[in-house]
Design a protein around this motif. Structure first.
Motif, short mmCIF file in Angstrom:
data_model
loop_
_atom_site.label_atom_id
_atom_site.label_comp_id
_atom_site.label_asym_id
_atom_site.label_seq_id
_atom_site.Cartn_x
_atom_site.Cartn_y
_atom_site.Cartn_z
N ARG A 48 -13.71 -36.52 52.34
CA ARG A 48 -14.05 -35.15 52.12
C ARG A 48 -14.85 -34.51 52.91
NH1 ARG A 48 -17.56 -35.92 46.92
NH2 ARG A 48 -18.25 -37.56 48.01
N PHE A 49 -15.18 -33.22 52.96
CA PHE A 49 -15.71 -32.34 53.90
C PHE A 49 -16.71 -31.49 53.41
CE2 PHE A 49 -11.36 -32.71 55.28
CZ PHE A 49 -11.44 -32.72 56.51
N CYS A 50 -17.98 -31.68 54.16
CA CYS A 50 -19.37 -31.07 53.94
C CYS A 50 -19.88 -30.18 54.97
CB CYS A 50 -19.92 -32.31 53.05
SG CYS A 50 -20.45 -33.39 54.28
N LEU A 51 -20.81 -29.64 54.80
CA LEU A 51 -21.67 -29.02 55.69
C LEU A 51 -22.72 -29.96 56.36
CD1 LEU A 51 -23.08 -25.83 53.79
CD2 LEU A 51 -21.22 -25.88 55.54
N PRO A 52 -22.81 -29.84 57.50
CA PRO A 52 -23.64 -30.88 58.25
C PRO A 52 -25.10 -31.35 57.67
CG PRO A 52 -23.90 -28.77 59.46
CD PRO A 52 -22.88 -28.77 58.25
N GLY A 53 -25.42 -32.75 57.41
CA GLY A 53 -26.42 -33.32 56.97
C GLY A 53 -26.43 -33.17 55.57
N GLU A 54 -25.44 -32.86 54.81
CA GLU A 54 -25.33 -32.86 53.53
C GLU A 54 -24.54 -34.29 52.99
OE1 GLU A 54 -24.26 -29.34 50.70
OE2 GLU A 54 -22.37 -30.30 51.72
N GLN A 55 -25.28 -34.87 51.99
CA GLN A 55 -24.70 -36.22 51.50
C GLN A 55 -25.81 -36.68 50.34
OE1 GLN A 55 -22.87 -37.91 50.78
NE2 GLN A 55 -22.60 -39.73 51.54
N ARG A 70 -39.85 -19.38 53.10
CA ARG A 70 -39.05 -20.96 52.88
C ARG A 70 -39.58 -21.91 54.00
NH1 ARG A 70 -33.00 -22.46 51.37
NH2 ARG A 70 -33.28 -24.49 51.01
N TRP A 71 -39.59 -21.30 55.10
CA TRP A 71 -39.94 -21.94 56.38
C TRP A 71 -40.70 -21.26 57.35
CZ3 TRP A 71 -33.99 -21.91 56.01
CH2 TRP A 71 -33.60 -22.91 55.53
N PRO A 72 -42.16 -21.30 56.85
CA PRO A 72 -43.08 -20.38 57.61
C PRO A 72 -43.07 -20.93 58.94
CG PRO A 72 -44.07 -21.76 55.79
CD PRO A 72 -42.65 -21.90 55.73
N ARG A 73 -43.05 -22.25 59.27
CA ARG A 73 -43.36 -22.73 60.73
C ARG A 73 -41.90 -23.58 61.10
NH1 ARG A 73 -47.25 -23.21 57.59
NH2 ARG A 73 -46.55 -25.14 56.69
N PRO A 74 -41.75 -23.51 62.42
CA PRO A 74 -40.65 -24.37 63.09
C PRO A 74 -40.63 -25.56 62.33
CG PRO A 74 -41.89 -23.23 64.79
CD PRO A 74 -42.66 -22.94 63.64
N SER A 75 -41.75 -26.44 62.26
CA SER A 75 -41.69 -27.87 61.78
C SER A 75 -41.12 -27.79 60.37
CB SER A 75 -42.79 -28.49 61.78
OG SER A 75 -43.69 -27.72 60.96
N ALA A 76 -41.30 -26.78 59.57
CA ALA A 76 -40.93 -26.65 58.24
C ALA A 76 -39.21 -26.55 58.29
CB ALA A 76 -41.42 -25.45 57.39
N MET A 77 -38.71 -25.84 58.91
CA MET A 77 -37.10 -25.85 59.23
C MET A 77 -36.81 -26.92 59.83
SD MET A 77 -34.72 -22.58 60.21
CE MET A 77 -34.08 -23.08 62.02
N ALA A 78 -37.41 -27.74 60.65
CA ALA A 78 -36.87 -28.66 61.40
C ALA A 78 -36.63 -29.81 60.26
CB ALA A 78 -37.87 -28.95 62.55
N ALA A 79 -37.57 -29.88 59.26
CA ALA A 79 -37.34 -30.96 58.42
C ALA A 79 -36.31 -30.72 57.37
CB ALA A 79 -38.54 -30.99 57.66
N ALA A 80 -35.70 -29.63 57.16
CA ALA A 80 -34.67 -29.29 56.45
C ALA A 80 -33.20 -29.74 56.93
CB ALA A 80 -34.59 -27.77 56.06
N PRO A 81 -32.41 -30.06 55.98
CA PRO A 81 -30.98 -30.53 56.50
C PRO A 81 -30.53 -29.34 57.04
CG PRO A 81 -31.12 -30.59 54.17
CD PRO A 81 -32.51 -30.53 54.58
N ALA A 82 -29.34 -29.55 58.07
CA ALA A 82 -28.56 -28.19 58.58
C ALA A 82 -27.86 -27.63 57.51
CB ALA A 82 -27.68 -28.90 59.71
N SER A 83 -27.36 -28.16 56.60
CA SER A 83 -26.50 -27.90 55.39
C SER A 83 -27.44 -26.55 54.73
CB SER A 83 -26.05 -28.80 54.39
OG SER A 83 -27.18 -29.49 54.01
#
Length: 295
Positions: A288-295, A60-73
């Motif tokens: 309400r509560f949520c995981l970080p970066g979720e919205q 899903r995230w083959p490089r650091p930049s790919a994961m960096a672009a995903a929300p923390a949630s």
DNA sequence: GAACCGTGGGT
DNA sequence: TACCCAAGGTT
């Protein structure tokens, strides 16, 4: 030069080449990023539970930049139940730093690695050695136990100490590539043969040179570690709360979290607050509560 | 240095 | 059943 003597590495390096487990992150072609992800996932989590999540992450995230672009949630959901979810948050932050400051390339320098979130003494050296082939000592709980027994003649390793690095560095062969293999071999021996509870000395390739064996396997000084409690701890409550949020498709009302821990509302409130402080949970303006970066 | 941070399998 | 333990890091 005196007469040549057989070193621990002379035995362990060939043993490792013949007996190493076929773990996915050890296969040829694994990137430094793949090694880093495996090391973070393996912090306090057994190999068997890491293999599948590791494959999924790298796809899903083959490089650091790919994961960096995903929300923390999404990172936390992908982390699932590997435990200690702050590791996932720190890996996300490390990916962002690598993408932004290091050209999307996992650093090879120990000091630079240690400056990244979630990367400490062990992980920095593991990445330097296993991903970049450097000759640096890699000391984890397995290595400390093997050195304590085979070299120091003790039943168990004591508390981690700065001395551990020097003790292990002394065991590394001069050849750089062999040194990395030796570190992997020490870890492998500790994980599969020289295990904590019931070591399999009959199958050990270095039993003939083991100081603990030579001394008649003297007992240790009692419980080296404090018993971990679980039931009713904040860790359990935090786990329950986070599990609710991971399982929900989006933000949830406070009542959904209340229901996750009815035993002690004050404890539940305190744990929710600590999750907010840690950045593992966020609260929206509507309450309400949520995981970080979720919205 | 010690406490704290999840989760689950092995014995 | 309880307890031990797991490729640690941060505070």
């Amino acid at each position: 030069m005196g007469p040549t003597t057989t070193t621990l590495a002379d035995v362990l390096v060939p043993w490792f080449r013949a007996h190493a487990r076929d773990l996915p992150w050890r296969r040829p072609g694994t990137t430094a990023w793949g090694v880093l992800v495996s090391e973070i996932m393996l912090q306090q989590t057994p190999v068997a539970r890491v293999e599948e999540p590791w494959r999924a992450w790298l796809e899903r995230w083959p490089r650091p930049s790919a994961m960096a672009a995903a929300p923390a949630s999404e990172v936390l959901r992908a982390w699932g139940k590997l435990g200690y979810p702050r590791r996932a948050l720190r890996l996300h932050a490390a990916a962002q730093a690598i993408a932004a400051d290091h050209g999307d390339v996992v650093p090879a320098d120990v000091e630079t690695l240690e400056s990244l979130p979630g990367i400490g003494t062990y992980t920095a050296r593991a990445v330097a050695a296993f991903a970049h082939g450097q000759r640096v000592p890699v000391v984890d709980t397995n290595v400390r136990r093997v050195v304590a027994r085979a070299v120091l003649g003790r039943a168990d390793a004591g508390a981690a100490a700065s001395r551990d690095l020097a003790d292990t560095e002394a065991l590394l062969p001069d050849d750089t590539a062999d040194a990395a293999t030796m570190s992997a071999a020490l870890m492998e021996l500790g994980a599969t043969v020289c295990v904590a509870r019931t070591p399999r000395c009959a199958d050990c390739p270095v039993s003939g040179a083991c100081a603990w064996q030579r001394l008649g396997r003297p007992a240790g000084d009692g419980p080296a570690r404090k018993a971990q409690r679980w039931a009713g701890t904040d860790r359990q409550v935090r786990g329950r709360l986070l599990d609710v949020l991971r399982g929900a498709p989006g933000p949830v009302p406070a009542a959904a979290l209340d229901a996750a821990w009815l035993t002690d509302p004050a404890q539940r409130a305190r744990c929710l607050d600590s999750l907010l402080v840690d950045g593992l949970v966020e609260q929206l303006a509507d309450g309400r509560f949520c995981l970080p970066g979720e919205q």
